[in-house]
Every structure is written in structure tokens, then in C-alpha cells.
Design a protein around this motif. Structure first.
Motif, mmCIF file in Angstrom:
data_model
loop_
_atom_site.group_PDB
_atom_site.id
_atom_site.type_symbol
_atom_site.label_atom_id
_atom_site.label_comp_id
_atom_site.label_asym_id
_atom_site.label_seq_id
_atom_site.Cartn_x
_atom_site.Cartn_y
_atom_site.Cartn_z
ATOM 1 N N PRO A 267 0.837 -1.185 0.000
ATOM 2 C CA PRO A 267 0.000 0.000 0.000
ATOM 3 C C PRO A 267 0.880 1.246 0.000
ATOM 4 O O PRO A 267 1.855 1.323 0.742
ATOM 5 C CB PRO A 267 -0.812 -0.118 1.292
ATOM 6 N N PHE A 270 3.232 2.915 -6.146
ATOM 7 C CA PHE A 270 2.636 2.801 -7.473
ATOM 8 C C PHE A 270 3.650 3.031 -8.587
ATOM 9 O O PHE A 270 3.317 3.466 -9.677
ATOM 10 C CB PHE A 270 1.441 3.754 -7.626
ATOM 11 N N ARG A 304 -1.106 -7.182 -11.019
ATOM 12 C CA ARG A 304 -2.290 -7.037 -10.158
ATOM 13 C C ARG A 304 -3.542 -6.744 -10.977
ATOM 14 O O ARG A 304 -3.510 -5.924 -11.881
ATOM 15 C CB ARG A 304 -2.128 -5.825 -9.237
ATOM 16 N N THR A 424 4.485 9.874 -1.137
ATOM 17 C CA THR A 424 3.083 10.170 -0.799
ATOM 18 C C THR A 424 2.960 10.552 0.666
ATOM 19 O O THR A 424 3.954 10.696 1.363
ATOM 20 C CB THR A 424 2.177 8.957 -1.054
ATOM 21 N N GLY A 425 1.732 10.662 1.117
ATOM 22 C CA GLY A 425 1.472 11.036 2.501
ATOM 23 C C GLY A 425 1.292 12.532 2.600
ATOM 24 O O GLY A 425 0.894 13.195 1.642
ATOM 25 N N VAL A 498 6.154 6.962 2.404
ATOM 26 C CA VAL A 498 5.011 7.696 2.921
ATOM 27 C C VAL A 498 5.490 8.653 4.015
ATOM 28 O O VAL A 498 6.056 8.219 5.021
ATOM 29 C CB VAL A 498 3.931 6.749 3.481
ATOM 30 N N PHE A 512 -2.114 -0.286 12.008
ATOM 31 C CA PHE A 512 -2.611 -0.333 10.623
ATOM 32 C C PHE A 512 -1.865 -1.383 9.805
ATOM 33 O O PHE A 512 -2.464 -2.212 9.123
ATOM 34 C CB PHE A 512 -2.461 1.058 9.992
ATOM 35 N N ARG B 85 -7.609 1.546 1.495
ATOM 36 C CA ARG B 85 -7.005 1.513 2.819
ATOM 37 C C ARG B 85 -5.489 1.411 2.707
ATOM 38 O O ARG B 85 -4.835 0.774 3.534
ATOM 39 C CB ARG B 85 -7.580 0.346 3.630
ATOM 40 N N GLY B 86 -4.945 2.014 1.695
ATOM 41 C CA GLY B 86 -3.485 2.055 1.557
ATOM 42 C C GLY B 86 -2.883 2.994 2.598
ATOM 43 O O GLY B 86 -3.604 3.731 3.275
ATOM 44 N N THR B 87 -1.562 2.976 2.707
ATOM 45 C CA THR B 87 -0.897 3.768 3.748
ATOM 46 C C THR B 87 -1.141 5.262 3.580
ATOM 47 O O THR B 87 -1.447 5.974 4.531
ATOM 48 C CB THR B 87 0.618 3.515 3.717
ATOM 49 N N ALA B 88 -0.997 5.739 2.332
ATOM 50 C CA ALA B 88 -1.164 7.170 2.095
ATOM 51 C C ALA B 88 -2.587 7.597 2.439
ATOM 52 O O ALA B 88 -2.807 8.654 3.034
ATOM 53 C CB ALA B 88 -0.847 7.508 0.643
ATOM 54 N N HIS B 90 -4.537 6.022 4.564
ATOM 55 C CA HIS B 90 -4.676 5.894 6.018
ATOM 56 C C HIS B 90 -4.167 7.143 6.720
ATOM 57 O O HIS B 90 -4.811 7.672 7.617
ATOM 58 C CB HIS B 90 -3.922 4.664 6.508
ATOM 59 N N VAL B 91 -2.990 7.605 6.267
ATOM 60 C CA VAL B 91 -2.391 8.789 6.878
ATOM 61 C C VAL B 91 -3.295 10.002 6.693
ATOM 62 O O VAL B 91 -3.333 10.909 7.505
ATOM 63 C CB VAL B 91 -0.977 9.031 6.296
ATOM 64 N N CYS B 125 -4.735 -0.969 -1.908
ATOM 65 C CA CYS B 125 -4.157 0.270 -2.448
ATOM 66 C C CYS B 125 -4.556 0.363 -3.897
ATOM 67 O O CYS B 125 -4.428 -0.586 -4.644
ATOM 68 C CB CYS B 125 -2.629 0.277 -2.348
ATOM 69 N N CYS B 129 -2.281 7.488 -4.834
ATOM 70 C CA CYS B 129 -1.974 8.032 -3.514
ATOM 71 C C CYS B 129 -1.944 9.557 -3.475
ATOM 72 O O CYS B 129 -2.089 10.156 -2.421
ATOM 73 C CB CYS B 129 -0.632 7.492 -3.048
#
Lengths: 673, 161
Positions: A267, A270, A304, A424-425, A498, A512, B85-88, B90-91, B125, B129
Motif C-alpha cells: 500500500p 505505485f 495485479r 506520498t502522505g 510515505v 494499521f 485503505r493504503g498507507t497514504a 490511512h495517513v 491500495c 496516492c
């Protein structure tokens, strides 16, 4: 110069003297399309091929509009812009070619659109909505005025006249986010039409394949260059690719298989999706070279199912290559055959593990098995099999083209080349970045990524997905290379990066990831199946409110925290595959660097980041509350009371700590402590 | 659930299976994907026929069908809502978002609303993101979704009926 219509490709024959076809392959086919015609001299053919090369290089007599049609661009609104813009073009009677390109990597600026007029550089526009797209059409295409206020920069093109007025705009590659990048894998991403083989070939694509086949040494040159380059697997483990190929090449047993792992399940990552969507031929060329080096005649790309566009582009590319005789039997008459198939995953994270991936291709449940034997000895259907990641393959053509030594000149002592990260993040300039190995995390986050969103304080960076770790401010000077990251308690992983600000709770993040791993554990081995469940229970106990807790539960809570690290070690040491062995990493790394945060949760029952809502107390700030009753109406527990236009009060005995009141409040009047 | 295939289902199933060579184990997952593509889920009654075609026992087919997240053995609603529900995500608050969508629909992840209109799912994911948190409805991406915007987003799909 003539305008090539889309129907004629550079890959087509120039005249009837060209006899190349999949059945009657010509060894010089690729060289001919790059520099030809080679087998005969005819000014008409030279002119025809040159015109097609120009067209493939986007040197045209009419303007070209490039639309970013990767998943992120489309998701950001490009799907609405395209039809509106096309309508405007028709209304103005403009003859413009619209090209769909992949992701350029500047996700924070999506949707993006570029315009290139004949003999001018390419002008890039960001955050394009319908209104802006129409403005671009009117101002730039109809009125021929350079819309400097709308543009973010230009990309130089081979045919651009030096006195073009566009050169007053900044060069796109001088933007802070791009200036420190070094693009090998992403070289073509966002610049070419991923569905057009000739655009890839015109930029030197499949030149490495032609070179390798011409060497006539069964791929020995390819292997030597990859060994010299010191390329290491980009999927996470960092095993030397050349070494892996050597092992598979040495196997006597045939047939051999080559597999591309495109099951990008981490997750927050990408990179592989963008490369497959933006430049699929680069990956396929890498696979052809790999197949030649190990002696495989069949290959699979395991992708995927969540990436439908990537699969579509791959299938299209494979079909085109087969039609041109660049995939299949006796490629270019060299005797080398390679058949490539795409296998769709079905949504199991564990299938990123190589033995599980092979089981899945065979139509079984994707469960890993004990190694040895390694797939190099016994893989698909018991045959020698080599598995590499998308990004690994995407590096190979450049290595063969420019030599292993050139590749090895970038990077650090033991980690060569570049690495693509999905940044990201809570970061300002999120997107896809390709940086040389050996840059520090600080440079990646602050120089390339532009720092934290809203200028909040930096707290941690999570690298390597569920198998990686969280690194704090003190570790920001860690070098981005395989060994430094392992030493710091994280890992390169596939390249998800992230970034988190002070509002992210590390205990919650560990929980998580543990929940993710618990769900994705295949259940074959006990340490991973049971251990991750127990670890999740412990973490959940830490963030659970204590109001209804009896003495026994309190005791369990403390006891389990003491056992958490020990349990993590056991899972790490005894799990069957990489998924289990690295599963405790997010917990161990947060325990190592953010222990005080765990202690606050356990002993003081508070969450410093304000993220674990069940530990927070919600109150109404009387000064800010306007008495709009919105929170009271939305409270699921009926815990808020107060008349209209009066300050509201939260009944702590009834509050279920869901935080809905805080989310709905328009005046920021609900406080959480 | 009936254990008999109705003739129309059988006919459809035969059509789906026709292009896949019989007795090839590696075709099992593509076959299941094709069946789900047509029916929206894997009707339990089809698993026997699939097994016979592929040449494995129904138990093995069931094992594969339940192992992978993609496969569903229950019918789904008209609209499929998937919360990333990927990390990015989630954050950027996707847990709260998931709760909000669940509350709005009155179901938990994996469930379908009683009127059969919506199925709520989570996804590990989506790879988008940069526009986190992301929700897709019927494959349409909604980026930077806020909890307070959930009702409105769902209503646009309700109205489409």
C-alpha cells in the motif's frame, strides 16, 4: 516533410523490397527502422522512413496536445477535460492531434496537459480543469499567445526553433522537484504514447535487443553488462540481478521461464503501475534481454488485477510486438524465441513473494513454499525460473545500451543506479520520483518532495511498505541505499515512501500495518498466521479505552506490551517467507524510534498525535461554538445536548469517542485531548 | 441455495468456459475471473462445472475462490463502493472515511445494503496516492474525499437508478 497519418507506422515496410515479417524475419529490422533503409538505396524510401521517424518523435506539421491519461490523471479529472477540449477544438475548426500519454510523475500537479506546436518546444500545464483547458485552446492555439500565467514550464524538443517565444518560460526539468532527479526508468514516462511501438523505437528503444542479438553470443554480453552494472533487484530484497541470471543460465534443465513480478501490493506504492502504464515497452525489452541471458523461451508478467490500465497496455504492446516479429519464434532470425503472457493476479498481497507468485500462475492458492530449492533450480512446473521486478527489468535496456560501467557510475559503493519512489502522505510535491542511490532521505523529502504539507513539522517517513520501517527526524540523513536502510531498521522495499506529519500516531500506524499483514497472511505457517493476530490484539489493547476495563484486562494489557518485542522476534526468526519474516518491522521500528509514544498510550492513556480517538476526550470550546446543533444531530450516541444558538455540551459518560462531532463542526469548536 | 444449475446459467457458463482449454490447471484463476466478470460473483453452483472443466476437485476450486480477495461467493449490489485503505490514504484519514461510508450505508465492509443498491468493500491500495483518501464507486475515482462529503457522493449514484 509530410505529416504521417496514424495508420502508417515507422515499423511498417518502406516498400515491397522490405521482406521482414514474423515468418520471414530480417536480422537488420530494428537497425533499419532506426537508421535505414539498409538493404537498398532509394531516396523515396529514405524520405518515407525519415518522415515516419519524425512523426514518432512528434515532429509534426500540426499541433499536438498530450493528455496525462494515467490512472492518477484520469482520477484527478482528466476524463472530463478530454471531451470538453475536443469539443472546443472542433468548434474552432482546429486540426490538432490529441495523444494520450502515461504518468509524468508530478502527481501533485495532475491533471496535466502539454501542447506542442510545430517547431516549438512542448508547453506544460498543470491542474487543468475544463475552464483552463478551454483557455489554453483559445489563447495558445487560436490566438497564438503564450499563456505564461497558465503554464508551469516547457520541455525542449528536437525541432524547436531557438527563437520560439516559449523559451521565455522556465524549463520543466529545472523545477525543484525535477532538478535533482535522474531519470533512467522514467525517461519516457509521460512523454510518449505508451501504445505506440514506433515512438519507443524512434527514441532508441529495442536498440539494446538488436545489439544483444547481433552479438550472437546467447546473451553472454547482456549478462556481463548486468553483472558489471551491479544492478540489484528493485522489488525489495536487493539480490544482485546478474547473479540471479547467472544461476538460472547455468541450469541444464529446459524449458526455462522468466517471470516479471508486477504484483505491486505494497500500500502506498505505485511505481510499477506508472512504468507499465507509461512505458510498457521498456519493461518488455528488459524481459527479452533477460530471457536471452538466462535462456528462457517463455515468460509471464504477473500483474495485479487492480491495475486494469497497465494490463490493457501490456496486452496491446505484446500483440503489436508479435505482429512485428519482435516476440515469438526465431526473433529477427536469431534463433532466439520468447513467448510472453500476462497473468492477472486476483488480489493477494502474499503473491508478491516469488514462490507464492509461481503457485498462483500455476492456478493454485498463492502460498509460499520452503526454499531451497530456489526457483532458479525448480520454479514454474518444476523448471528453472527467474523472477524479477518491473523496475529491475526497466533498467536493463539502459545498461545494455550504455554499458554496465556507465550504470555503475551512479549510486553508492554497493547500490548502483537510481531508484524510483512513490512519494506520498502529507507531502507537498507528492508523486513519482527517480533519484540516484545514495541521496539522503532528507534530500528526498525536503528538496525533491518540497517538505511537509501546510508546513507542519515532519515526524516520520515510512519506507518499504508493510515490510519496512518508520524513520524519525534523527534518521533523515540516512542514505537511500539497500544497506544503509537495513542498518537503520527499515528496508528499500519496492519504493513506497510515505511521509507523515505530527498528526500521525505511530502506534496507530503500526496497528494499521499489523492489521494489513494479519489480513494478508496466507495462513500456511503458524508464526505468521497466529503471531500477527496476537500482535494486532496487543496493539489494539493499547489503543482501546480503559473505562470498561477490569483488573484482569489491565494486567493483560501490561503483560502483553512486555511480550510484544519478544513475539516480534519469534515471528521474524521463524516465519516461512519474507512476508512473515518482515511483518514485525513496522512495530519494531516504531518501538525503536517512537517508544515514548507507546509509553504515553500505555501508561498515560493518551495519544499525543490526537489520532487514537478512543483515548481522547472530546469537549466543546464555548467561545467558538455557535450553537448550530450540527454536532448534536450527528452524534450517534446522543451524547451532545444544547439548544439552538446556545453553547453545546458533550456528556462524557455517553460519549463513544467516535469524533463525528469534530468532523462535522464547521467552526473548529470541538477539541480533542 | 439450490445445487442445480438452471439451464440459462448452464448455457452461459458453457459459453464462458469454451475459449479455455480443458484440463489446464493454470487456467483456473482466469476462468474464475471470467465467471465473476459475467455473474458479478461466483455462484456456488458453478464451481463443480468449473472444476470438471479444469480437471480439479470442487474443493480445490473452492480453496482458490476463497483464497483470493478478488473472488466473491455472494451476489453484490448494483453499485460497488471501494474505500482505499493504503498507507497514504490511512495517513490522510481513510479509516474515518470508511466508518463514515459504512454509517451512511448502514453496512460493514464486505456487506451489501438490504435493498441491494450498494456493496461496501475495502481495497489495499489503488495506487492513486496523490489524491488520497480515495473512494471508487463502480470504478469511478473520487479523490480527496471528506467524511462530510460522503452522503452527497453516494446520492449521485442513488439518483442514477
Amino acid at each position: 516533410m509530410t505529416t504521417a497519418t496514424t495508420a502508417i507506422s515507422l515499423m511498417d515496410a518502406c516498400c515491397s523490397r522490405c521482406t521482414h515479417s514474423p515468418q520471414t524475419p530480417c536480422a537488420q529490422y530494428l537497425d533499419c527502422r532506426a537508421h535505414g533503409p539498409l538493404c537498398h538505396t532509394d531516396p523515396a524510401c529514405t524520405a518515407a522512413l525519415n518522415a515516419r521517424r519524425d512523426a514518432a518523435m512528434h515532429i509534426a506539421t500540426r499541433p499536438i496536445i498530450y493528455v496525462g491519461a494515467g490512472t492518477c490523471g484520469l482520477a484527478a479529472g482528466m476524463d472530463q477535460v478530454i471531451p470538453a477540449m475536443q469539443k472546443a477544438l472542433t468548434e474552432h475548426g482546429l486540426d490538432v492531434m490529441v495523444k494520450e500519454v502515461g504518468c509524468f510523475g508530478l502527481c501533485h500537479r495532475e491533471p496535466m496537459l502539454d501542447v506542442k506546436k510545430p517547431g516549438r518546444p512542448r508547453v506544460c500545464f498543470d491542474h487543468v480543469d475544463v475552464k483552463k483547458a478551454l483557455a489554453i485552446v483559445t489563447r495558445y492555439l487560436v490566438n497564438d499567445e503564450v499563456p505564461a500565467d497558465l503554464s508551469m514550464g516547457i520541455i525542449a524538443t528536437p525541432d524547436a526553433a531557438p527563437d520560439s517565444p516559449e523559451f521565455a518560460l522556465p524549463n520543466l526539468y529545472d523545477l525543484p522537484v525535477l532538478v535533482r532527479q535522474r531519470r533512467i526508468v522514467l525517461q519516457n514516462c509521460g512523454l510518449i504514447d505508451p501504445d505506440a511501438l514506433d515512438e519507443y523505437v524512434a527514441r532508441g528503444g529495442y536498440g539494446a535487443l538488436a545489439k544483444a542479438l547481433a552479438a550472437g553470443d546467447n546473451g553472454e554480453m547482456v549478462l556481463n553488462e548486468v553483472l558489471k552494472a551491479g544492478l540489484r533487484g528493485r522489488g525489495g530484497g536487493g539480490f544482485p540481478t546478474g547473479r540471479k541470471w547467472q544461476l538460472t543460465r547455468a541450469q541444464q534443465n529446459t524449458p526455462k521461464y522468466l517471470v516479471c513480478n508486477a504484483d505491486e501490493g505494497d500500500p502506498g506504492a505505485f511505481m510499477d503501475r506508472s512504468v507499465l502504464e507509461g512505458d510498457p515497452h521498456r519493461v518488455i525489452e528488459g524481459m527479452l534481454l533477460g530471457a536471452l541471458a538466462i535462456g528462457a523461451d517463455h515468460g509471464y508478467i504477473y500483474c495485479r488485477a487492480e491495475y486494469p490500465l497497465a494490463i490493457k497496455r501490456l496486452l496491446h504492446s505484446i500483440e503489436e510486438l508479435e505482429g512485428r516479429g519482435l516476440l515469438g519464434d526465431n526473433i529477427l532470425g536469431s534463433g532466439f524465441s520468447f513467448h510472453l503472457k500476462v497473468k492477472q493476479g486476483a488480489g493477494a498481497f502474499v503473491c508478491g513473494e516469488e514462490t507464492a507468485l509461481l503457485a498462483s500462475i500455476e492456478g493454485k492458492r498463492g502460498m509460499p513454499r520452503v526454499r531451497p530449492p530456489y526457483p532458479a533450480q525448480s520454479g514454474l512446473w518444476g523448471q528453472p525460473t527467474c523472477i524479477n521486478n518491473v523496475e529491475t527489468f526497466a533498467n536493463v535496456a539502459a545498461i545494455v545500451d550504455h554499458g554496465g560501467a556507465a550504470f555503475a557510475s551512479v549510486g553508492t559503493e554497493r547500490s548502483k543506479g537510481t531508484k524510483v519512489f512513490a512519494l506520498t502522505g502529507t507531502i507537498k510535491l507528492g508523486g513519482l520520483v527517480e533519484v540516484p542511490m545514495g541521496m539522503t532521505l532528507r534530500e528526498v523529502v525536503f528538496d525533491v518532495g518540497g517538505g511537509i504539507l501546510d508546513d507542519r513539522p515532519f515526524k516520520a517517513v515510512q519506507i518499504g511498505g508493510p515490510s519496512g520501517g518508520c524513520l524519525p527526524t534523527a534518521m533523515l540523513d540516512t542514505l537511500v541505499d539497500y544497506d544503509s536502510l537495513i542498518a537503520a531498521g527499515a528496508m528499500m522495499g519496492s519504493g513506497g515512501l510515505v511521509v507523515m506529519d505530527d498528526k500521525t500516531c505511530m502506534v496507530d500506524l503500526a496497528r494499521f500495518f499489523m492489521e494489513f499483514i494479519r489480513n494478508e497472511s496466507c495462513g500456511k505457517c503458524i508464526p505468521c498466521r497466529e503471531g500477527t493476530t496476537r500482535m494486532l490484539e496487543i496493539l489494539e489493547r493499547i489503543v482501546r479505552p480503559y473505562r470498561d476495563e477490569d483488573t484482569e484486562a489491565t494486567l493483560q494489557r501490561f503483560k502483553s506490551v512486555i511480550m510484544l518485542e519478544e513475539l516480534a522476534q519469534v515471528i521474524r526468526d521463524t516465519s516461512l517467507c519474507g512476508l512473515g519474516q518482515t511483518a514485525p518491522n513496522p512495530v519494531l521500528s516504531t518501538l525503536r524510534y517512537f517508544r515514548d509514544e507507546y509509553e504515553k498510550h500505555v501508561f498515560e492513556r493518551t495519544c499525543p498525535a490526537g489520532a487514537c480517538r478512543s483515548l481522547l476526550t472530546f469537549t466543546v470550546n464555548a467561545e467558538k461554538c455557535k450553537g448550530c446543533t450540527l454536532c448534536a444531530r450527528n452524534c450517534p450516541a446522543g451524547a451532545i445536548w444544547g439548544a439552538s444558538k446556545q453553547t453545546h455540551v458533550i456528556d462524557q459518560a455517553k460519549c463513544v469517542h467516535c469524533g463525528v462531532c469534530m468532523d462535522v463542526c464547521r467552526f473548529d469548536a470541538v477539541l480533542a485531548q | 441455495m439450490s445445487t442445480q444449475l438452471c439451464s440459462c446459467t448452464q448455457e452461459k457458463l458453457r459459453e464462458i468456459l469454451a475459449p479455455f482449454p480443458a484440463g489446464r490447471r493454470e487456467m483456473l484463476i482466469p476462468v474464475l475471473q471470467a465467471v465473476q466478470e459475467t455473474f458479478g460473483y461466483l455462484p456456488e453452483v458453478t464451481l463443480d462445472t468449473i472444476g470438471a472443466h479444469i480437471g480439479v476437485s470442487p474443493a480445490k476450486v473452492y480453496g482458490v475462490a476463497t483464497f483470493y480477495n478478488q473472488f466473491r461467493l455472494q451476489p453484490v449490489g448494483k453499485h460497488i463502493v471501494r474505500v482505499c485503505r493504503g498507507t497514504a490514504c490511512h495517513v490522510r484519514g481513510s479509516k474515518l472515511l470508511l466508518d463514515a461510508v459504512g454509517d451512511a450505508l448502514g453496512v460493514k465492509p464486505g456487506e451489501t445494503t438490504p435493498d441491494g443498491a450498494f456493496t461496501l468493500e475495502t481495497v489495499a491500495c489503488l495506487g492513486a496516492c496523490s489524491i488520497a483518501p480515495v473512494v471508487t464507486v463502480d470504478g469511478n475515482f473520487h479523490g480527496a474525499v471528506q467524511t462530510r462529503g460522503v452522503g452527497k457522493m453516494l446520492d449521485t449514484y442513488r439518483e442514477k437508478e
